[in-house]
Design an enzyme around this catalytic site. Structure first.
Site, PDB file in Angstrom:
ATOM      1  N   GLU A 262      21.829  24.126  17.409  1.00 56.11           N
ATOM      2  CA  GLU A 262      21.452  23.182  18.464  1.00 56.11           C
ATOM      3  C   GLU A 262      20.041  22.659  18.222  1.00 56.11           C
ATOM      4  OE1 GLU A 262      21.779  21.205  20.837  1.00 56.11           O
ATOM      5  OE2 GLU A 262      23.048  21.911  22.462  1.00 56.11           O
ATOM      6  N   ASP A 263      19.758  21.492  18.794  1.00 54.69           N
ATOM      7  CA  ASP A 263      18.400  20.962  18.680  1.00 54.69           C
ATOM      8  C   ASP A 263      17.454  21.660  19.650  1.00 54.69           C
ATOM      9  OD1 ASP A 263      19.620  19.808  20.921  1.00 54.69           O
ATOM     10  OD2 ASP A 263      19.065  17.746  20.433  1.00 54.69           O
TER      11      ASP A 263
ATOM     12  N   PHE B  42       8.687  16.508  27.452  1.00 54.54           N
ATOM     13  CA  PHE B  42       9.783  15.825  26.761  1.00 54.54           C
ATOM     14  C   PHE B  42       9.351  15.541  25.326  1.00 54.54           C
ATOM     15  CE2 PHE B  42      12.420  12.206  25.550  1.00 54.54           C
ATOM     16  CZ  PHE B  42      13.673  12.681  25.914  1.00 54.54           C
TER      17      PHE B  42
HETATM   18  P1  5GP Z   1      20.252  21.085  28.163  1.00 56.99           P
HETATM   19  O1  5GP Z   1      19.425  20.593  29.327  1.00 56.99           O
HETATM   20  O2  5GP Z   1      21.712  21.023  28.471  1.00 56.99           O
HETATM   21  O3  5GP Z   1      19.787  22.428  27.683  1.00 56.99           O
HETATM   22  O4  5GP Z   1      19.982  20.057  26.985  1.00 56.99           O
HETATM   23  C1  5GP Z   1      20.877  19.016  26.769  1.00 56.99           C
HETATM   24  C2  5GP Z   1      20.401  18.074  25.732  1.00 56.99           C
HETATM   25  O5  5GP Z   1      19.370  17.278  26.299  1.00 56.99           O
HETATM   26  C3  5GP Z   1      19.777  18.668  24.478  1.00 56.99           C
HETATM   27  O6  5GP Z   1      20.740  19.074  23.531  1.00 56.99           O
HETATM   28  C4  5GP Z   1      18.984  17.473  23.988  1.00 56.99           C
HETATM   29  O7  5GP Z   1      19.817  16.593  23.261  1.00 56.99           O
HETATM   30  C5  5GP Z   1      18.525  16.838  25.301  1.00 56.99           C
HETATM   31  N1  5GP Z   1      17.142  17.270  25.595  1.00 56.99           N
HETATM   32  C6  5GP Z   1      16.717  18.304  26.337  1.00 56.99           C
HETATM   33  N2  5GP Z   1      15.364  18.386  26.339  1.00 56.99           N
HETATM   34  C7  5GP Z   1      14.943  17.368  25.557  1.00 56.99           C
HETATM   35  C8  5GP Z   1      13.649  16.906  25.144  1.00 56.99           C
HETATM   36  O8  5GP Z   1      12.578  17.445  25.462  1.00 56.99           O
HETATM   37  N3  5GP Z   1      13.642  15.804  24.336  1.00 56.99           N
HETATM   38  C9  5GP Z   1      14.766  15.155  23.947  1.00 56.99           C
HETATM   39  N4  5GP Z   1      14.618  14.096  23.152  1.00 56.99           N
HETATM   40  N5  5GP Z   1      15.997  15.577  24.293  1.00 56.99           N
HETATM   41  C10 5GP Z   1      16.067  16.660  25.098  1.00 56.99           C
HETATM   42 MG    MG Z   2      21.709  18.045  21.953  1.00 55.86          MG
END
Ligand code: 5GP
Ligand code: MG
Length: 180
Positions: free
Chosen positions: A97-98, A152
């Protein structure tokens, strides 16, 4: 692109060096196991390409693509837009995952893949943002590249409005970019 970045949080060199370290651990973990390495699109693509080349064991590659559920009252719900095509039953599966942010996406991915009865299921995320975790999400990633503060971030696969994914580092955008 670079001129829109207020601060570089993680340099290209730091990312590549951490990926080599993780690669050594994952190479040991998956020796003789022929893992299926599942990337969650699209943010993971850059990390995926660099990471799999440091996991020096035979493996199979696959991808999932999720989207948020666009229904009426349901927020945070996810649907599978593109599922894995490899049969992972009885296989050792590693999720790449990223970023682990609120946790919705990884929690959903984990449960979705677990329902296919893999022999093992582990998580490796490039970034972890623990301050944002939604209450009730208790999943712990097995491997974390870097822990980041509650901001972010973009670059190295991560986007803002589908831009900045091709930056080789992870950074924070200038606030005026959001106002454009
Ligand atoms: P979750 O909130 O479900 O853990 O994250 C969902 C998705 O939101 C991540 O896989 C990523 O693609 C995006 N995301 C969450 N935090 C960030 C951030 O700080 N920057 C960016 N560019 N995407 C984010
Ligand atoms: Mg993602």
């Amino acid at each position: 692109m670079d001129q829109d970045i207020a601060q570089i949080l993680i340099t290209e060199e730091q990312i590549q060096s951490r990926i080599r370290e993780l690669g050594e651990e994952l190479t040991r973990e998956y020796a003789g196991k022929n893992p299926v390495i599942v990337g969650v699109l699209k943010g993971v693509v850059i990390f995926y390409a660099d990471m799999v080349r440091q996991i020096k064991v035979p493996c199979q590659m696959d991808f999932m693509w999720l989207s948020s559920y666009q229904g009426t009252s349901s927020t945070g719900g996810m649907v599978v837009k593109r599922d894995v095509t490899v049969d992972i039953q009885g296989r050792h599966v590693l999720i790449l995952e990223d970023i682990y942010d609120t946790g919705n996406s990884l929690d959903f991915t984990y449960r979705h893949l677990l329902s296919k009865n893999p022999a093992s299921l582990k998580i490796c995320t490039l970034l972890d943002k623990p301050e944002r975790r939604k209450p009730g999400i208790t999943l712990k990633p097995d491997y974390v590249g870097f822990t980041v503060p509650n901001a972010f971030v973009v670059g190295y696969g991560l986007d803002y409005n589908e831009q900045y994914r091709n930056l080789p580092y992870v950074g924070i955008l200038k606030s005026d970019v959001y106002e454009k």
